[in-house]
Design a protein around this motif. Structure first.
Motif, PDB file in Angstrom:
ATOM      1  N   MET A 123    -115.478 -37.481   9.500  1.00  0.00           N
ATOM      2  CA  MET A 123    -115.091 -36.123   9.168  1.00  0.00           C
ATOM      3  C   MET A 123    -114.580 -35.387  10.415  1.00  0.00           C
ATOM      4  SD  MET A 123    -115.352 -35.716   5.975  1.00  0.00           S
ATOM      5  CE  MET A 123    -115.142 -33.987   5.845  1.00  0.00           C
ATOM      6  N   PHE A 124    -115.198 -35.680  11.557  1.00  0.00           N
ATOM      7  CA  PHE A 124    -114.756 -35.038  12.798  1.00  0.00           C
ATOM      8  C   PHE A 124    -113.299 -35.396  13.098  1.00  0.00           C
ATOM      9  CE2 PHE A 124    -114.498 -35.299  17.540  1.00  0.00           C
ATOM     10  CZ  PHE A 124    -114.529 -33.941  17.789  1.00  0.00           C
ATOM     11  N   TYR A 125    -112.950 -36.667  12.909  1.00  0.00           N
ATOM     12  CA  TYR A 125    -111.584 -37.129  13.151  1.00  0.00           C
ATOM     13  C   TYR A 125    -110.598 -36.387  12.251  1.00  0.00           C
ATOM     14  CZ  TYR A 125    -107.768 -40.474  13.820  1.00  0.00           C
ATOM     15  OH  TYR A 125    -106.568 -41.047  14.118  1.00  0.00           O
ATOM     16  N   LEU A 126    -110.921 -36.286  10.972  1.00  0.00           N
ATOM     17  CA  LEU A 126    -110.030 -35.595  10.033  1.00  0.00           C
ATOM     18  C   LEU A 126    -109.881 -34.121  10.380  1.00  0.00           C
ATOM     19  CD1 LEU A 126    -111.122 -37.179   6.640  1.00  0.00           C
ATOM     20  CD2 LEU A 126    -109.021 -37.594   7.915  1.00  0.00           C
ATOM     21  N   LEU A 127    -110.969 -33.495  10.776  1.00  0.00           N
ATOM     22  CA  LEU A 127    -110.925 -32.084  11.141  1.00  0.00           C
ATOM     23  C   LEU A 127    -110.057 -31.857  12.373  1.00  0.00           C
ATOM     24  CD1 LEU A 127    -112.111 -29.205  10.615  1.00  0.00           C
ATOM     25  CD2 LEU A 127    -113.824 -29.807  12.321  1.00  0.00           C
ATOM     26  N   VAL A 128    -110.278 -32.671  13.415  1.00  0.00           N
ATOM     27  CA  VAL A 128    -109.516 -32.507  14.657  1.00  0.00           C
ATOM     28  C   VAL A 128    -108.031 -32.737  14.419  1.00  0.00           C
ATOM     29  CG1 VAL A 128    -109.091 -33.574  16.909  1.00  0.00           C
ATOM     30  CG2 VAL A 128    -111.415 -33.007  16.219  1.00  0.00           C
ATOM     31  N   TYR A 129    -107.695 -33.837  13.763  1.00  0.00           N
ATOM     32  CA  TYR A 129    -106.277 -34.137  13.570  1.00  0.00           C
ATOM     33  C   TYR A 129    -105.622 -33.200  12.555  1.00  0.00           C
ATOM     34  CZ  TYR A 129    -105.874 -37.838  16.830  1.00  0.00           C
ATOM     35  OH  TYR A 129    -105.813 -38.532  17.998  1.00  0.00           O
ATOM     36  N   GLY A 130    -106.357 -32.744  11.575  1.00  0.00           N
ATOM     37  CA  GLY A 130    -105.804 -31.772  10.633  1.00  0.00           C
ATOM     38  C   GLY A 130    -105.479 -30.452  11.310  1.00  0.00           C
ATOM     39  N   PHE A 176    -100.487 -33.656  23.213  1.00  0.00           N
ATOM     40  CA  PHE A 176    -101.336 -34.574  23.974  1.00  0.00           C
ATOM     41  C   PHE A 176    -102.573 -34.948  23.171  1.00  0.00           C
ATOM     42  CE2 PHE A 176     -99.893 -33.384  28.550  1.00  0.00           C
ATOM     43  CZ  PHE A 176     -98.824 -34.247  28.441  1.00  0.00           C
ATOM     44  N   SER A 177    -103.115 -34.003  22.444  1.00  0.00           N
ATOM     45  CA  SER A 177    -104.292 -34.275  21.619  1.00  0.00           C
ATOM     46  C   SER A 177    -103.951 -35.248  20.499  1.00  0.00           C
ATOM     47  CB  SER A 177    -104.838 -32.976  21.034  1.00  0.00           C
ATOM     48  OG  SER A 177    -105.986 -33.214  20.262  1.00  0.00           O
ATOM     49  N   LEU A 178    -102.806 -35.087  19.884  1.00  0.00           N
ATOM     50  CA  LEU A 178    -102.389 -36.032  18.841  1.00  0.00           C
ATOM     51  C   LEU A 178    -102.179 -37.432  19.404  1.00  0.00           C
ATOM     52  CD1 LEU A 178     -99.869 -33.963  16.675  1.00  0.00           C
ATOM     53  CD2 LEU A 178    -102.125 -34.777  16.020  1.00  0.00           C
ATOM     54  N   ALA A 179    -101.741 -37.513  20.657  1.00  0.00           N
ATOM     55  CA  ALA A 179    -101.529 -38.814  21.286  1.00  0.00           C
ATOM     56  C   ALA A 179    -102.842 -39.442  21.743  1.00  0.00           C
ATOM     57  CB  ALA A 179    -100.586 -38.669  22.476  1.00  0.00           C
ATOM     58  N   GLY A 180    -103.902 -38.646  21.844  1.00  0.00           N
ATOM     59  CA  GLY A 180    -105.196 -39.180  22.254  1.00  0.00           C
ATOM     60  C   GLY A 180    -105.375 -39.244  23.755  1.00  0.00           C
ATOM     61  N   VAL A 181    -104.719 -38.373  24.494  1.00  0.00           N
ATOM     62  CA  VAL A 181    -104.860 -38.330  25.946  1.00  0.00           C
ATOM     63  C   VAL A 181    -106.274 -37.850  26.281  1.00  0.00           C
ATOM     64  CG1 VAL A 181    -103.980 -37.215  28.038  1.00  0.00           C
ATOM     65  CG2 VAL A 181    -102.402 -37.939  26.258  1.00  0.00           C
ATOM     66  N   PRO A 182    -106.937 -38.493  27.262  1.00  0.00           N
ATOM     67  CA  PRO A 182    -108.306 -38.073  27.610  1.00  0.00           C
ATOM     68  C   PRO A 182    -108.407 -36.593  27.950  1.00  0.00           C
ATOM     69  CG  PRO A 182    -107.810 -40.163  28.629  1.00  0.00           C
ATOM     70  CD  PRO A 182    -106.526 -39.681  28.007  1.00  0.00           C
ATOM     71  N   LYS A 185    -110.963 -40.029  18.532  1.00  0.00           N
ATOM     72  CA  LYS A 185    -110.712 -41.472  18.527  1.00  0.00           C
ATOM     73  C   LYS A 185    -111.874 -42.226  19.165  1.00  0.00           C
ATOM     74  CE  LYS A 185    -105.725 -41.360  18.460  1.00  0.00           C
ATOM     75  NZ  LYS A 185    -104.468 -41.702  19.084  1.00  0.00           N
ATOM     76  N   PHE A 186    -112.427 -41.696  20.240  1.00  0.00           N
ATOM     77  CA  PHE A 186    -113.558 -42.335  20.899  1.00  0.00           C
ATOM     78  C   PHE A 186    -114.762 -42.392  19.974  1.00  0.00           C
ATOM     79  CE2 PHE A 186    -117.286 -42.409  23.650  1.00  0.00           C
ATOM     80  CZ  PHE A 186    -116.984 -43.495  24.458  1.00  0.00           C
ATOM     81  N   ALA A 187    -115.000 -41.321  19.209  1.00  0.00           N
ATOM     82  CA  ALA A 187    -116.124 -41.301  18.271  1.00  0.00           C
ATOM     83  C   ALA A 187    -115.960 -42.356  17.186  1.00  0.00           C
ATOM     84  CB  ALA A 187    -116.262 -39.912  17.641  1.00  0.00           C
ATOM     85  N   VAL A 188    -114.755 -42.533  16.689  1.00  0.00           N
ATOM     86  CA  VAL A 188    -114.514 -43.536  15.650  1.00  0.00           C
ATOM     87  C   VAL A 188    -114.718 -44.939  16.207  1.00  0.00           C
ATOM     88  CG1 VAL A 188    -112.715 -44.582  14.211  1.00  0.00           C
ATOM     89  CG2 VAL A 188    -112.991 -42.102  14.260  1.00  0.00           C
ATOM     90  N   VAL A 189    -114.175 -45.216  17.380  1.00  0.00           N
ATOM     91  CA  VAL A 189    -114.298 -46.549  17.963  1.00  0.00           C
ATOM     92  C   VAL A 189    -115.733 -46.839  18.360  1.00  0.00           C
ATOM     93  CG1 VAL A 189    -113.599 -47.991  19.934  1.00  0.00           C
ATOM     94  CG2 VAL A 189    -111.899 -46.658  18.687  1.00  0.00           C
ATOM     95  N   SER A 190    -116.434 -45.871  18.942  1.00  0.00           N
ATOM     96  CA  SER A 190    -117.821 -46.114  19.340  1.00  0.00           C
ATOM     97  C   SER A 190    -118.710 -46.317  18.121  1.00  0.00           C
ATOM     98  CB  SER A 190    -118.344 -44.967  20.201  1.00  0.00           C
ATOM     99  OG  SER A 190    -118.409 -43.778  19.464  1.00  0.00           O
ATOM    100  N   GLU A 191    -118.412 -45.664  17.027  1.00  0.00           N
ATOM    101  CA  GLU A 191    -119.189 -45.865  15.800  1.00  0.00           C
ATOM    102  C   GLU A 191    -118.923 -47.246  15.208  1.00  0.00           C
ATOM    103  OE1 GLU A 191    -122.126 -44.786  13.312  1.00  0.00           O
ATOM    104  OE2 GLU A 191    -121.379 -43.573  14.970  1.00  0.00           O
ATOM    105  N   ALA A 192    -117.724 -47.750  15.386  1.00  0.00           N
ATOM    106  CA  ALA A 192    -117.401 -49.076  14.877  1.00  0.00           C
ATOM    107  C   ALA A 192    -118.169 -50.168  15.627  1.00  0.00           C
ATOM    108  CB  ALA A 192    -115.905 -49.333  14.990  1.00  0.00           C
TER     109      ALA A 192
END
Length: 85
Positions: free
Chosen positions: A1-8, A53-59, A67-74
């Protein structure tokens, strides 16, 4: 949900910035329309840059955190498939 909220929210922000740059006569259609944006609208250019930059996933942006939250959860323990199932 965090990913969808941020990117939305970031996508809505980019679209709002591009709509704000359009005029009654012409819209922002290509990159050439953004030429000189830092001189004419510095705050809008900075915000648009940060959102892109946020859409590109720049640190150090919300997009990277999402993106980090999704990958770390995986890679969290207990999510690996077992041979029994």
């Amino acid at each position: 949900m965090f990913y969808l909220l941020v990117y939305g929210l970031t996508t809505l922000g980019v679209l709002a910035a591009l709509m704000a740059l359009g005029t009654r006569v012409a819209d922002v259609d290509d990159l050439g329309d953004l030429r000189g944006l830092g001189r004419t609208h510095p705050w809008l250019a900075g915000g648009l840059t940060l959102m892109l930059f946020s859409l590109a996933g720049v640190p150090i942006t919300a997009g990277f955190a999402a993106k980090f939250a999704v990958v770390s959860e995986a890679f969290a323990p207990g999510l690996a498939p077992t041979r029994d199932s």
